[in-house]
Design a protein around this motif. Sequence first.
Motif, PDB file in Angstrom:
ATOM      1  N   SER A 111     -23.675 -96.415  53.143  1.00  0.00           N
ATOM      2  CA  SER A 111     -24.877 -95.590  53.336  1.00  0.00           C
ATOM      3  C   SER A 111     -25.887 -96.272  54.250  1.00  0.00           C
ATOM      4  CB  SER A 111     -25.521 -95.272  51.984  1.00  0.00           C
ATOM      5  OG  SER A 111     -26.140 -96.418  51.426  1.00  0.00           O
ATOM      6  N   LEU A 112     -25.752 -97.592  54.435  1.00  0.00           N
ATOM      7  CA  LEU A 112     -26.658 -98.325  55.310  1.00  0.00           C
ATOM      8  C   LEU A 112     -26.239 -98.290  56.781  1.00  0.00           C
ATOM      9  CD1 LEU A 112     -27.472-101.645  53.389  1.00  0.00           C
ATOM     10  CD2 LEU A 112     -28.888 -99.609  53.590  1.00  0.00           C
ATOM     11  N   GLU A 113     -25.082 -97.722  57.072  1.00  0.00           N
ATOM     12  CA  GLU A 113     -24.559 -97.796  58.435  1.00  0.00           C
ATOM     13  C   GLU A 113     -25.553 -97.378  59.516  1.00  0.00           C
ATOM     14  OE1 GLU A 113     -20.501 -96.931  59.691  1.00  0.00           O
ATOM     15  OE2 GLU A 113     -20.018 -96.523  57.597  1.00  0.00           O
ATOM     16  N   PRO A 114     -26.239 -96.231  59.406  1.00  0.00           N
ATOM     17  CA  PRO A 114     -27.179 -95.851  60.461  1.00  0.00           C
ATOM     18  C   PRO A 114     -28.270 -96.897  60.675  1.00  0.00           C
ATOM     19  CG  PRO A 114     -26.711 -93.982  59.040  1.00  0.00           C
ATOM     20  CD  PRO A 114     -26.137 -95.184  58.359  1.00  0.00           C
ATOM     21  N   GLU A 115     -28.818 -97.439  59.580  1.00  0.00           N
ATOM     22  CA  GLU A 115     -29.846 -98.471  59.700  1.00  0.00           C
ATOM     23  C   GLU A 115     -29.260 -99.785  60.194  1.00  0.00           C
ATOM     24  OE1 GLU A 115     -33.091 -98.032  56.377  1.00  0.00           O
ATOM     25  OE2 GLU A 115     -31.109 -97.727  55.471  1.00  0.00           O
ATOM     26  N   TRP A 116     -28.065-100.093  59.759  1.00  0.00           N
ATOM     27  CA  TRP A 116     -27.365-101.303  60.194  1.00  0.00           C
ATOM     28  C   TRP A 116     -27.268-101.322  61.718  1.00  0.00           C
ATOM     29  CZ3 TRP A 116     -22.352-102.948  57.150  1.00  0.00           C
ATOM     30  CH2 TRP A 116     -21.831-104.132  57.678  1.00  0.00           C
TER      31      TRP A 116
END
Length: 386
Positions: free
Chosen positions: A14-19
Motif C-alpha cells: 500500500s506504500l508503493e505510490p509514496e515509496w
Amino acid sequence: MRLEVIETLAALRSLEPEWRELAIPSPMQSPEWLLSWWEAYGEDDAACSLWTLAVRNSAGVLVGLAPCYVRLRTLAGPTLRLLGDGRASTDHHTILCRTAEDEPGVVSAVAKWVVDSAGDTWRRVRFEAIDADDRAMNHLERLLAEGGLDTQRIDDLGSFPAEMAAHGGEPTWENYLATLSKNRRKRLRKWRRELLDTGQATVLVAQTEADRQELWPLLVKLHRERREAMGHPGVFDEPRFDRFHRLASERLLAKGRLYLAVLELDGKPAAVDYALQDERAVYAYQGGIAPWALERDAGHLSQMVLAETALAAGRTRLDLLRGDEPYKLSWGAVHRPASTLHVRPRDAAGALERWAGAAYRSLRDRRLRASGLGLQGTAGELTPEA
C-alpha cells in the motif's frame, strides 16, 4: 517525525505510490525489486518477519523508509536485516529519504527505534553491501554507537562503477572510448566494425512481456552452461532465486527499468545480459555465455552493446556491481568500497557473538584461499555469508 513499523506484505504494498516519491538511488531499492524479493524469500519463511520502518513528517507525508525484516537464527537470535540481502545480492543498500533535508530526521528516527528495541525485537543487526560513502548509513552508525550499541564494520566486496561521461564531457560513445586504454579502444572498434556492422552479430532487446518470457530461458540456460564450465552451479537453479528474478524482471520491465538482451553470432544465441536501469545508470547484474562463444569474445561484445545502448538513452554510468573480477577495470570502472554493518547490544551475549563471527570469518577465508576462490564474487552469485 513519526515512525511506524510495517509488518505485512499488504501494508508494504500500500506504500508503493509514496515509496516512489522517495529518492531511490538505484532500481535495487525500488518496490519492484524489494517487494519481489520478500515474496520469494521472506513471505513463506517462518523464520522471517517483515519489519520495515516508515517515517512520516508532521503533515503525514512519507519522508523515509528503512526496508528491514527480522530473521530468527538459532544461535544469534532475531537479526535485523535489509530486504534484498543474502544470496540475491542487492547492492547499494541504504535508508531511503524523500529529500536531503529530510535525511537527518529520518535517520535519527530510525536510530532511536533501533536503540530502543535492542535485545527485544532484535539481538543483532546485519546490514550488508553498504557503500562506504553512504551518508545516511554512516550517520546511522554514529547514532547507534552514541546510543550505547556495539557497532562493527566488516569489508564487503564493493561495486565497480564506470563513468562514461568523465570530466564533464559529452555522453558519446567516442568520448567514452577515449577514457579507455588504447588496446581496449582498438578491440571495441574492431568488434563493432567486423561483427556488429556486418550483421554477423545481432542483438535483440526485450521490449515487451512476451519478449521477456522468450529470452528468460536463454538467460538461465547460458548462465548455467557458463557456471558449470567454471565448476559452479547456476544460481537460477535455486527455486527462490529464480522466482525472485522472474517477479522482479517482469515488474521492472513494466516500469522501463529492465535491460534483457540476447547477442546472436551467426544466428545462434551466444550471450545474454540481464541488467537494471534508471534515468542515469545501467547496472550489469547477471548474464550468460555459451561455451563455444567464449573464443569469439561474446561476453565483451555483449557488454559493449549494453554500454552503447545506455549511452544512446542518456545514461552515463555503467555500474558493474559487486565483485573484483579484473575485466571490470578494462571498462574504466573504479572500486567503490562497501562493508557490512554489524550491531549488537553491549552485553556478554553481544561480545560472544562478535567473537564467534570473527572466528567464523577467519575459518571461511582460510577455506576460500585454500580452494583458490579467494573472496571474489559477482551480483547474483552464491557467496558465503559472513
